[in-house]
Design a protein around this motif. Structure first.
Motif, mmCIF file in Angstrom:
data_model
loop_
_atom_site.group_PDB
_atom_site.id
_atom_site.type_symbol
_atom_site.label_atom_id
_atom_site.label_comp_id
_atom_site.label_asym_id
_atom_site.label_seq_id
_atom_site.Cartn_x
_atom_site.Cartn_y
_atom_site.Cartn_z
ATOM 1 N N UNK A 1 0.836 -1.227 0.000
ATOM 2 C CA UNK A 1 0.000 0.000 0.000
ATOM 3 C C UNK A 1 0.860 1.262 0.000
ATOM 4 N N UNK A 2 1.818 1.296 -0.919
ATOM 5 C CA UNK A 2 2.788 2.401 -0.852
ATOM 6 C C UNK A 2 2.175 3.768 -1.142
ATOM 7 N N UNK A 3 1.092 3.812 -1.957
ATOM 8 C CA UNK A 3 0.446 5.104 -2.202
ATOM 9 C C UNK A 3 -0.102 5.676 -0.897
ATOM 10 N N UNK A 4 -0.858 4.832 -0.190
ATOM 11 C CA UNK A 4 -1.418 5.258 1.092
ATOM 12 C C UNK A 4 -0.318 5.658 2.076
ATOM 13 N N UNK A 5 0.720 4.795 2.148
ATOM 14 C CA UNK A 5 1.825 5.061 3.077
ATOM 15 C C UNK A 5 2.519 6.383 2.744
ATOM 16 N N UNK A 6 2.665 6.654 1.446
ATOM 17 C CA UNK A 6 3.322 7.906 1.053
ATOM 18 C C UNK A 6 2.479 9.105 1.484
ATOM 19 N N UNK B 1 1.952 10.741 25.087
ATOM 20 C CA UNK B 1 1.183 10.949 23.854
ATOM 21 C C UNK B 1 0.641 9.655 23.250
ATOM 22 N N UNK B 2 0.933 8.512 23.852
ATOM 23 C CA UNK B 2 0.436 7.257 23.321
ATOM 24 C C UNK B 2 1.193 6.820 22.078
ATOM 25 N N UNK B 3 0.529 5.969 21.281
ATOM 26 C CA UNK B 3 1.155 5.449 20.064
ATOM 27 C C UNK B 3 0.704 6.246 18.856
ATOM 28 N N UNK C 1 7.274 4.429 11.963
ATOM 29 C CA UNK C 1 6.664 3.149 11.617
ATOM 30 C C UNK C 1 6.718 2.158 12.777
ATOM 31 N N UNK C 2 7.761 2.267 13.592
ATOM 32 C CA UNK C 2 7.950 1.386 14.753
ATOM 33 C C UNK C 2 6.844 1.551 15.787
ATOM 34 N N UNK C 3 6.304 2.789 15.904
ATOM 35 C CA UNK C 3 5.309 3.020 16.954
ATOM 36 C C UNK C 3 3.947 3.300 16.333
ATOM 37 N N UNK C 4 3.668 2.590 15.246
ATOM 38 C CA UNK C 4 2.334 2.574 14.650
ATOM 39 C C UNK C 4 1.884 3.922 14.146
ATOM 40 N N UNK C 5 2.847 4.709 13.611
ATOM 41 C CA UNK C 5 2.466 6.020 13.104
ATOM 42 C C UNK C 5 2.048 5.961 11.647
ATOM 43 N N UNK D 1 6.133 -0.251 5.630
ATOM 44 C CA UNK D 1 6.621 -1.292 4.714
ATOM 45 C C UNK D 1 8.061 -1.711 5.000
ATOM 46 N N UNK D 2 8.871 -0.761 5.500
ATOM 47 C CA UNK D 2 10.252 -1.115 5.836
ATOM 48 C C UNK D 2 10.281 -2.110 6.995
ATOM 49 N N UNK D 3 9.521 -1.781 8.077
ATOM 50 C CA UNK D 3 9.439 -2.682 9.222
ATOM 51 C C UNK D 3 8.926 -4.050 8.787
ATOM 52 N N UNK D 4 7.834 -4.019 7.993
ATOM 53 C CA UNK D 4 7.246 -5.276 7.532
ATOM 54 C C UNK D 4 8.259 -6.078 6.739
#
Lengths: 211, 363
Positions: A13-18, A76-78, A156-160, A166-169
């Motif tokens: 989902x790189x469009x969304x991620x971008x 501030x949470x995740x 990406x590590x903290x669900x932002x 995609x890198x983490x995945x």
């Protein structure tokens, strides 16, 4: 080759991620710029506290990004808020320091004549010092652009969301094409934004400080 | 404007030491002195860039200490050697900066900018939107002058405004400045270390040395009656006197221009028309008996009957041969209370010696 890119782009989902990535980027950068310039103006009109401020910001600057995330999580949470907060905390220093230096280092010749023809202290600050500091301020923003890009990716590590996901995945699933494509894409974005900032900085320098 | 026993102390040295003087409305007052003489400090005291430690500065009878410094400065133009045009503003924005802060209407600012650019001989259409770094040094200094004049201030402060320019350009700008000054009738305080510049521009000169004003006077007073050694050294009077001894009338005269010659037996009306169209105040008539007389425009105008012959208004003139010694010409002028002599070779008018221009040429 092209097939791989298209399939990775779709599955990750790189469009969304971008879109997520860039929206966080612009929000964080705008907040940083506004806060940093206001802070610099405040500190400039009260120079005795300048050193204290810059020391605090220097300390923040030395905290590793991951550690800063962990400090921010209980507050501030995740997700997006701590990521943006971290970006701002890192970016304020370069912008603020450059703004302050820019304001303070306007050649005395201009300040003298501005005073002599009847500008008030505030008019000198906003009509002379601030415009003449713009090239330096944009230099600070350019540094902040690079910081912000990097920290959002780490978010990406903290669900932002964003392109860190995609890198983490990719790392977790040992999906080498995903890692390569996502990191090249983030890298390209970073280079492009840095180049844009560089062009703006140069334009401003020519416009506001041609000598 | 009046300085009343003004002293300014910097780290125990008196930069300005018990200085008192008056500046009259409409005059160009030059503060002349070497660097460190306190002339710039004196200038900066006027618009309160610094405040005096002792004494009072009055402007139109009011103590400047009681005035708001910002308002005070907006009523005085200020021009400095480094010019200080703001590099991020166009020529128009530089000139219009104070009018804009005073909330003038945009169209009024544009109109004023164009007026001022025309005044300083920069075509507005070509220069208005340029940035300072696109201009030459002379053009920048002209814009600096225009900016100082933006609010039409009655008083202009100038600190070596032509000091950084090359000599030729400096001379040209000085001349332009003099003609602008005549148009505007402003009071001007002008700081310089350049004696030639001081003598070219000044109505009166205050000679400064070590924070004190040693002498105030017109150029010729300073040249001929310096109060002490230091003044005469600064002015260079000794050398000038030597020059006077070997100069002759033909060395200092202005060649005769035909427009100054006028026929005898003309009526006043005819003569007035000719003189006004030639833009001269004074003309010279050679009478049939060989006498040379001067006709002064204001004499003719004061007379009631314009049909009278101009011969009735001829005034005597001092006439000298071309090899007359300059110092004796000056003595002659002094005793006859004239400012002009005619240089004649046998029966030919060769030129004029005007004492004012001679003095300028000497320095």
């Amino acid at each position: 080759m092209l097939d791989t890119i298209i399939s990775v782009w779709a599955t990750q989902q790189l469009t969304l991620r971008t879109i997520q990535h860039l929206s966080m980027f612009f929000i964080a950068l705008s907040i940083s710029i506004i806060l940093a310039i206001i802070a610099a103006l405040l500190v400039y009109s009260n120079p005795r506290v300048a050193n204290i401020w810059f020391n605090i910001l220097n300390v923040i600057e030395t905290i590793p990004e991951l550690a800063l995330f962990i400090f921010l999580l209980p507050i501030l949470g995740l997700g997006e808020p701590p990521t943006i907060a971290a970006c701002v905390l890192y970016s304020i220093l370069p912008i603020m320091r450059n703004t302050y230096t820019g304001l303070a280092n306007v050649s005395n010749e201009y300040i003298e004549i501005a005073k002599a023809i009847g500008l008030t202290k505030n008019e000198i600050l906003f009509k002379i010092r601030l415009p003449m500091a713009l090239p330096l301020i944009s230099g600070g923003i350019r540094v902040a652009v690079v910081y912000t890009m990097g920290i959002i990716t780490l978010g990406g590590l903290i669900a932002a969301g964003g392109l860190g996901v995609p890198l983490q995945a990719g790392i977790h699933q040992y999906n080498i094409p995903a890692i390569i494509i996502a990191s090249l894409w983030v890298g390209t974005l970073g280079v492009v934004f840095d180049a844009v900032a560089w062009i703006i900085e140069n334009k401003l320098a020519r416009r506001y400080n041609p000598w | 404007m009046k300085f009343d026993h003004v002293t300014k102390i910097y780290k125990e040295t008196k930069a300005v030491d018990d200085v008192s003087f008056d500046i009259c409305k409409g005059e160009l007052f030059v503060l002349l002195g070497s660097s460190g003489s306190g002339k710039t400090t004196t200038l900066r005291l006027i618009n309160r860039l610094i405040d005096p430690d002792e004494g009072t500065i009055y402007l139109n009878g009011n103590d400047t200490k009681d005035m708001n410094p910002v308002e005070l400065r907006r009523r005085m133009g200020y021009v400095i050697q480094q010019i200080g045009l703001f590099p991020h503003m166009t020529v128009k924005e530089n000139i219009g900066i104070i009018p804009k802060l005073e909330r003038w209407k945009e169209e009024d600012i544009s109109k004023r900018t164009n007026e001022l650019l025309n005044l300083v001989a920069l075509p507005p259409d070509y220069f208005r939107s340029r940035y300072p770094h696109q201009l030459s040094g002379g053009q920048q200094q002209r814009v600096g002058l225009a900016r100082a004049l933006a609010m039409d201030p009655p008083l202009l402060l100038m600190d070596e405004p032509f000091g950084a320019l090359d000599p030729l350009l400096r001379m040209q700008l000085q001349n332009e400045f003099l003609s602008i000054k005549r148009k505007l009738e402003k009071t001007i305080v002008f700081v310089t270390h350049d004696i030639e510049e001081a003598f070219t521009l000044a109505d009166r000169i205050g000679v400064m040395h070590n924070g004190k004003i040693l002498q105030i006077g017109t150029p010729s007073e300073l040249l001929f009656n310096p109060v002490n050694e230091i003044v005469s050294k600064i002015i260079g009077s000794e050398n000038k006197f030597k020059a006077i001894k070997f100069l002759q009338a033909k060395d200092v005269m202005i060649p005769m221009d035909k427009k100054y010659l006028i026929q005898e037996n003309m009526t006043c009306q005819e003569a007035v028309n000719i003189m006004i169209s030639n833009k001269i105040e004074l003309s010279i008539v050679k009478e049939s008996n060989g006498d040379i007389k001067q006709i002064i425009l204001s004499d003719l105008l004061k007379n009631e009957d314009m049909r009278r012959s101009i011969n009735d208004f001829g005034r005597k003139l001092v006439i000298v041969p071309p090899d007359e010694n300059l110092s004796s010409i000056i003595t002659l002028l002094k005793s006859s209370n004239e400012k002009l002599v005619i240089v004649m070779n046998q029966n030919e008018i060769q030129g004029l010696v005007m004492i004012d221009s001679v003095l300028i040429n000497l320095v």
